[in-house]
Design a protein around this motif. Structure first.
Motif, PDB file in Angstrom:
ATOM      1  N   MET A   1       0.933  -1.150   0.065  1.00 54.15           N
ATOM      2  CA  MET A   1       0.103  -0.112  -0.056  1.00 54.15           C
ATOM      3  C   MET A   1       0.853   1.189   0.205  1.00 54.15           C
ATOM      4  O   MET A   1       0.267   2.192  -0.570  1.00 54.15           O
ATOM      5  CB  MET A   1      -0.970  -0.008   1.251  1.00 54.15           C
ATOM      6  N   LEU A   2       1.992   1.274   0.627  1.00 55.46           N
ATOM      7  CA  LEU A   2       2.979   2.311   0.507  1.00 55.46           C
ATOM      8  C   LEU A   2       3.521   2.629  -0.948  1.00 55.46           C
ATOM      9  O   LEU A   2       3.609   3.809  -1.454  1.00 55.46           O
ATOM     10  CB  LEU A   2       4.126   2.002   1.359  1.00 55.46           C
ATOM     11  N   ILE A   3       3.569   1.386  -1.623  1.00 54.69           N
ATOM     12  CA  ILE A   3       4.027   1.640  -3.114  1.00 54.69           C
ATOM     13  C   ILE A   3       2.950   2.394  -3.824  1.00 54.69           C
ATOM     14  O   ILE A   3       2.931   3.100  -4.577  1.00 54.69           O
ATOM     15  CB  ILE A   3       4.438   0.237  -3.582  1.00 54.69           C
ATOM     16  N   VAL A   4       1.707   1.751  -3.515  1.00 51.90           N
ATOM     17  CA  VAL A   4       0.439   2.494  -4.541  1.00 51.90           C
ATOM     18  C   VAL A   4       0.385   3.788  -4.126  1.00 51.90           C
ATOM     19  O   VAL A   4       0.057   4.593  -5.065  1.00 51.90           O
ATOM     20  CB  VAL A   4      -0.693   1.467  -3.807  1.00 51.90           C
ATOM     21  N   ALA A   5       0.451   4.260  -2.756  1.00 53.46           N
ATOM     22  CA  ALA A   5       0.180   5.376  -2.454  1.00 53.46           C
ATOM     23  C   ALA A   5       1.318   6.417  -2.946  1.00 53.46           C
ATOM     24  O   ALA A   5       1.060   7.503  -3.565  1.00 53.46           O
ATOM     25  CB  ALA A   5       0.356   5.626  -0.647  1.00 53.46           C
ATOM     26  N   ALA A   6       2.871   6.069  -2.929  1.00 49.78           N
ATOM     27  CA  ALA A   6       3.695   6.711  -3.672  1.00 49.78           C
ATOM     28  C   ALA A   6       3.381   6.964  -5.112  1.00 49.78           C
ATOM     29  O   ALA A   6       3.857   7.734  -5.752  1.00 49.78           O
ATOM     30  CB  ALA A   6       5.165   5.830  -3.583  1.00 49.78           C
ATOM     31  N   CYS A   7       2.902   5.869  -5.764  1.00 50.05           N
ATOM     32  CA  CYS A   7       2.556   6.102  -7.192  1.00 50.05           C
ATOM     33  C   CYS A   7       1.771   6.912  -7.383  1.00 50.05           C
ATOM     34  O   CYS A   7       1.668   7.673  -8.481  1.00 50.05           O
ATOM     35  CB  CYS A   7       2.135   4.646  -7.891  1.00 50.05           C
TER      36      CYS A   7
END
Length: 404
Positions: free
Chosen positions: A108-114
């Motif tokens: 989810m951190l990766i998705v938010a960063a994207c």
């Protein structure tokens, strides 16, 4: 007979300070949000038990997402202007910050960063274009004001993270949504001005463009700029993403103290950026690039061997000198490829994000294997790539420099 008369009576382009200042303010707010991620990496590393490699992947997800979309957005809007894309993109950033504040896992951190990266991708090409519209022909000065806003935001971001997020944890990230909301208001007003006056400003500025370069010369110029961007932003990525870790490991200081050191560097970057554009308008972009890269090399080489006090002193010198080149490089590329402001801005800012993301991931891998202190000793040699400046052709005729 009628054309010369019309040309002679047409009003000269005027520096529209409120527009350029508003573009700089929106850049401050945008980059303040961008600076949040690197500033909270140590907190995320502890909370989610992440490795340096995983921290590098978060940086890669954000920065490469932004870099891949920026040139395409700039290319499209050069042909089909979309002024309302500015506030629309910031809505994406607002959404991404909300996701980052509530993420419960590494994916989810990766998705938010994207999502935050997508918002950034829409911002830079269009906001840079509006700043140039309001420049009145003082392209370097306008670009410096625009860029110093971003650098100021990058300097403030870690301080706000240290005050708001580190003591109160991940949910406090939501406070940064207020910056996104304010940016939406500012960008809405800039979009209204662009709709009403943008095309008239572009026609006025057409006479201030230097003669186009030959195709082979353009290719050589852009290739050299790419090398210089690589040197600048890989070195900068080593500081913005890992400098806090370096200070904590080498000198044993706290996270909060290390973030104050990062603020010192980023504040120096903001000051140096402001000087680079006006000097480039008068002395030429190439001269500024020469001084920036070769001037910073001795300080960069000395940094890995300095004690804590001299580390702070050297970081101020490095930030002031190295940052002066970026505005000059952006305007240089815009002059080398006239009529492609959005594409060039997207490539330049996108290249910055892409290089930063790839460098962050690569440096994270190296730090896991060799240690962060060793990585800084290797990165110290990067500014010497500035010797490639010798191959840059001149884009500003001498007569234009005298008039500036």
């Amino acid at each position: 007979m009628s054309s010369p008369t019309a040309s002679s009576t047409s009003p000269a382009p005027v520096f529209v300070l409120p527009v350029v200042a508003a573009a700089g303010l929106s850049h401050l707010l945008n980059d303040l949000i961008q600076a949040l991620l690197p500033a909270i990496y140590p907190m995320l590393k502890t909370q989610f038990a992440l490795s340096f490699s995983q921290i590098g992947l978060i940086a890669l997800a954000y920065q490469v997402t932004a870099s891949l979309f920026q040139p395409w957005i700039g290319f499209y809007t050069d042909k089909y202007p979309l002024p309302w894309l500015l506030p629309g993109g910031m809505v994406l950033t607002l959404t991404g910050i909300g996701m980052l504040a509530t993420a419960g896992s590494f994916p989810m951190l990766i998705v938010a960063a994207c999502v935050v990266g997508l918002g950034s991708a829409t911002f830079h090409p269009e906001a840079s274009r509006v700043a140039r519209m309001g420049s009145g022909g003082r392209f370097g000065t306008a670009q410096s004001i625009f860029q110093v806003g971003g650098n100021t935001g990058s300097a403030i971001g870690p301080l706000l993270a240290a005050v708001l997020v580190v003591p109160h944890g991940q949910p406090a990230i939501a406070w940064f949504m207020l910056a996104a909301l304010l940016a939406i208001v500012v960008l809405w007003q800039l979009s209204r001005w662009s709709v009403r006056h943008g095309q008239a400003q572009i026609r006025k500025l057409a006479s201030r463009q230097p003669p186009p370069l030959e195709r082979a010369t353009v290719i050589r110029a852009i290739a050299v700029i790419a090398i210089l961007m690589f040197a600048k932003f890989v070195y900068t990525a080593s500081i913005t993403n890992y400098f806090t870790f370096y200070l904590m490991e080498r000198f044993g200081i706290s996270l909060r103290d290390s973030q104050l050191f990062l603020f010192i560097f980023l504040a120096a970057v903001a000051a140096g950026t402001f000087a680079g554009g006006p000097v480039g308008d008068r002395m030429g972009r190439k001269a500024v690039i020469w001084v920036s890269f070769l001037g910073v090399a001795p300080f960069a080489l000395a940094l890995p061997h300095a004690n804590l006090f001299w580390t702070a002193v050297l970081m101020v010198a490095i930030g002031l000198i190295l940052s002066s080149a970026f505005s000059a490089m952006v305007v240089y590329a815009q002059e080398a490829i006239p009529g492609r402001v959005g594409l060039v801005s997207g490539l330049m800012f996108g290249l910055m994000f892409g290089l930063g993301g790839m460098a962050a991931a690569g440096l994270g891998q190296l730090a896991d294997h060799y240690g962060i202190v060793q990585v800084y000793q290797w990165c110290a040699w990067l500014p010497l790539l500035g010797l490639a400046t010798a191959f840059l052709p001149r884009t500003q005729p001498a007569v234009m420099l005298r008039k500036a």
